[in-house]
Structure formats: structure tokens, C-alpha cells
Design a protein around this motif. Sequence first.
Motif, PDB file in Angstrom:
ATOM      1  N   TRP A 174      -5.979  -3.756  -2.013  1.00 17.09           N
ATOM      2  CA  TRP A 174      -5.096  -4.533  -0.982  1.00 17.09           C
ATOM      3  C   TRP A 174      -5.639  -4.247   0.543  1.00 17.09           C
ATOM      4  N   ILE A 215       0.617  -1.056   0.042  1.00 19.91           N
ATOM      5  CA  ILE A 215       0.009   0.030   0.018  1.00 19.91           C
ATOM      6  C   ILE A 215       1.081   1.200   0.012  1.00 19.91           C
ATOM      7  N   LEU A 247      -7.469   5.459  -0.438  1.00 19.37           N
ATOM      8  CA  LEU A 247      -6.607   4.776  -1.292  1.00 19.37           C
ATOM      9  C   LEU A 247      -7.082   4.524  -2.708  1.00 19.37           C
ATOM     10  N   SER A 275      -4.267   0.074  -4.283  1.00 23.26           N
ATOM     11  CA  SER A 275      -4.066  -0.020  -2.807  1.00 23.26           C
ATOM     12  C   SER A 275      -5.388  -0.129  -1.969  1.00 23.26           C
ATOM     13  N   GLU A 285       0.828   3.720  -3.053  1.00 21.99           N
ATOM     14  CA  GLU A 285       0.216   5.282  -3.017  1.00 21.99           C
ATOM     15  C   GLU A 285       1.339   6.264  -3.148  1.00 21.99           C
TER      16      GLU A 285
END
Length: 190
Positions: free
Chosen positions: A164, A94, A143, A161, A98
Amino acid sequence: MSAPGDGLPTVELFFTRILFRLFSYGSADGKIRVKFKKETDLIKRIISEVDDSILHKPITIPRVMGIEDVSKHWSIAMTMHHLNIVNRAISTLIDQLEKGHTPSLIVRIQDVKPPLEISPNIREEFEQTSSAYLEEVKKFNRLGVKSRLTHPHPWFGAMNSHDWLALSALHQGVHRRQIAMILACSKIKN
């Protein structure tokens, strides 16, 4: 028994993919973080009264939906260690996604299976890893919006992300059910 990484039965995998995508698309980040924390708190409650001899004893259970056949003979400690491995990896994925970086990690199911011998401090390690995970993912807002990068999962394909994050909460729930089943089966076998 299948080998690590062989995956779920075909029909189960098909429906799991659909349910996963519905959960991911239909849930905001905050709702997913709440679910992750709820599942973590339930695990902590389940293990709070478990003696270390049971915590570290592998028990064969009926297969729980969402786990491979090879994962049916784990201890509670092994399951918690597996969650630690996965949550640290997802946190890293993540963070990289990001920040606009393509992750170098190759996600392979067989690489996140726990060893037989687990630290006697697994309760504390689980608490620390779960708390650190939640703190890490709270740093990001919305996200998958800022960065459109994805990273493949062997069962679910390309995931951003947000996906996830969603997977982490559902994964925590799958293994909470596994831990409850291990505990229930340990009481029958004693």
C-alpha cells in the motif's frame, strides 16, 4: 466513455501489475517515502503559479497511463482532491494492517472519484494531507514484516502494508503526470 471503476485497458493493466510488484518488492520503505515526497513536491511546484480559474476548470486531456478513461476530464483541483481521498484511505489501511487489524474499508475505484466542486482551499488541504500521510507512515518501520495481513485492491489483489505504501508513491506520480497534462492542455485551449 467507460464508467467509474471499469479499470484500465487489459494490456495496460497487465503490465501495470508487473511494474507495481517489481517496484514494491524492490524498494525499501524509506525509498518509497522519498519517491512520494518527490512526487508531492513536483505537484506543489507545478501548481504554485497556476491561477485559481485554471486550477478549478475541468480540462479534457489525452488519457495518461494509469488513469481510467472517465478521469480524463478533471480539473487540477479535482485531481488533488482525489489524491487527498486516496492518501487518507491508504494511511488508515496501513495503520490498521500494521496493528494487526483487518480493515473494514472496501476499496472501490469509483468511491475515490472527486466531486465537481472542490474547496477553494485545495492547495492547503493537499499540503496538509500529504504531510500528514508522510508523518503517519514514518511511524512504522519495515512495513509488512511485523504484520502479514493483507487487504485487497481491485486492480492489484491482496496487498500488505508495504504494498500500500508503494502504491501511494506510484499513484502520486500517475496523478502528477495528469496534473502536468491538464496544465499543458489548458494553455493550448486558452
